[in-house]
Enzyme design. Sequence first.
Site, PDB file in Angstrom:
ATOM      1  N   GLU A   1       8.141  46.650  58.824  1.00 30.02           N
ATOM      2  CA  GLU A   1       8.657  47.998  58.962  1.00 30.02           C
ATOM      3  C   GLU A   1       8.167  49.128  58.235  1.00 30.02           C
ATOM      4  OE1 GLU A   1      12.972  46.366  58.069  1.00 30.02           O
ATOM      5  OE2 GLU A   1      12.868  44.800  59.254  1.00 30.02           O
TER       6      GLU A   1
ATOM      7  N   GLU B   1      12.380  38.770  63.085  1.00 33.86           N
ATOM      8  CA  GLU B   1      12.904  39.096  62.626  1.00 33.86           C
ATOM      9  C   GLU B   1      14.702  38.698  62.895  1.00 33.86           C
ATOM     10  OE1 GLU B   1      13.474  40.379  58.675  1.00 33.86           O
ATOM     11  OE2 GLU B   1      11.193  40.862  58.549  1.00 33.86           O
TER      12      GLU B   1
END
Length: 492
Positions: free
Chosen positions: A124, A269
């Site tokens: 991220e 995720e």
Amino acid sequence: MGRRQYLLCFFFLCLISSDQGLVKGVVGLACNWGTQSTHPLEANIAVKLLKDNGFNKVKLFEADPAALKALGKSGIQVMVGIPNEFLAPLASSVQVAVNWVQRNVSSYISRYGTDIRYVAVGNEPFLQTFKDTFLNTTFPALQNIQAALIKAGLGRQVKVTVPLNADVYQTDSGLPSGGNFRSDIHGLMISIIKFLSDNNAPLTINIYPFLSLYADPHFPVDYAFFNGTSAPVVDGSISYTNVFEANFDTLISALEKNGFSSMPVIVGEVGWPTDGDRSANINYARRFNQALVDRINRGQGTPKRKTPTDIYLFALADEDAKSVRPGNFERHWGIFYYDGAIKYQLDMGNGKALVPAKGVRYLARQWCVMSPEASLSDPNLPNSIAYACSYADCTSLGYGSSCGTLDARSNASYAFNMYYQTVDQRNGACSFSNLSTLTKVDPSQNTCRFEIMMDLGKHETPPRRSFAGRKENPAAMMAFISALILIICGAY
């Protein structure tokens, strides 16, 4: 057999054998395995836990040697991650990337038979809270890792990807069809996606319906779940009944707008925490994850992507050394407790229930609690609690959490015990200015579990991370501890 039948059979067989094939894509389950724990599961035990519960794909956040060795010849496909702090050196030199691939990919494939399929470059990195820290290093690092994989002869076997947070795209209309990439990183995103596409590599996106509920108290609760009853969001001919599908299809719309309609996408995720917030509880986690597993086993896609994609459940087990900067729930995403014990039951497919970890050994069955003779008005109590919670995980004591209804004495006992267990019941560790004592009577109450840690001396484990060395926001941590002291010492 006629020519047409032969070609159809051949096409079907190709689908079965292809990495991107529809049939293979829905066989088995995928899971994230993090190791930011003071007492991590021994690697061989964790791999057995994955296999026993039907997981045949796993994502690691770093090239953990013990994990990569244990995964060798396990039948589990591996995505190995590169932490963000490594992006700058990898971006600076192809040779650095070559060395990294040799050390963390090639060697495990050749020496241990580890089935590494992906390298996840960064985690991220474009998250808005990072304030452009990794904006200039992510793409060069990605390019260099790709070059290193090709040089190692792994360019076809191992693919690169970049796990991205869903905040890299947005929709001005509020509907999935309005999706596009954030204006501040639009050009960079297109460059990365084109690079991935040119190298037959997927885009990876992390989606968290829980965070929608956490961030907005007015968010419709049912819309966060797959079997909710909220009024659907109508987008043309499509009706969206849950935020996961709406979020994913916002990304697909963004890809379509920019000429990448067939870009493969992995959900890196997705899951639901069980503690650390009033919406992070076992009932919600069971509801969300059961529906998630069901749709994975059915091979269910989304309205804009009927073809199922790899979905990595987050996460295997709790991690008590993770940063609480995003929220206290960060340490409680596991479908298992830190030790591989079952939190709640799930049907993993074909009626198979979750199976706990086997071979785990524990420290002595004793707890450190506040002494019956100690007074809540003792002036040493606040500092003792602050010390304990600076080195141990006290996030279960927060408002709405599993231990949020304890009285003041039990709150102090929880803090003392977490410290005592975290330091492996060290001699003298249950000594808080004569405020504490040892007991062999389990002080757990209702939903509040007083831990006994695993005995790490019973098996070989990777080095443990200390709380002092963890990257943390000191102000956020101190604010949390101060709030805990107010809760625990409410009598003041």
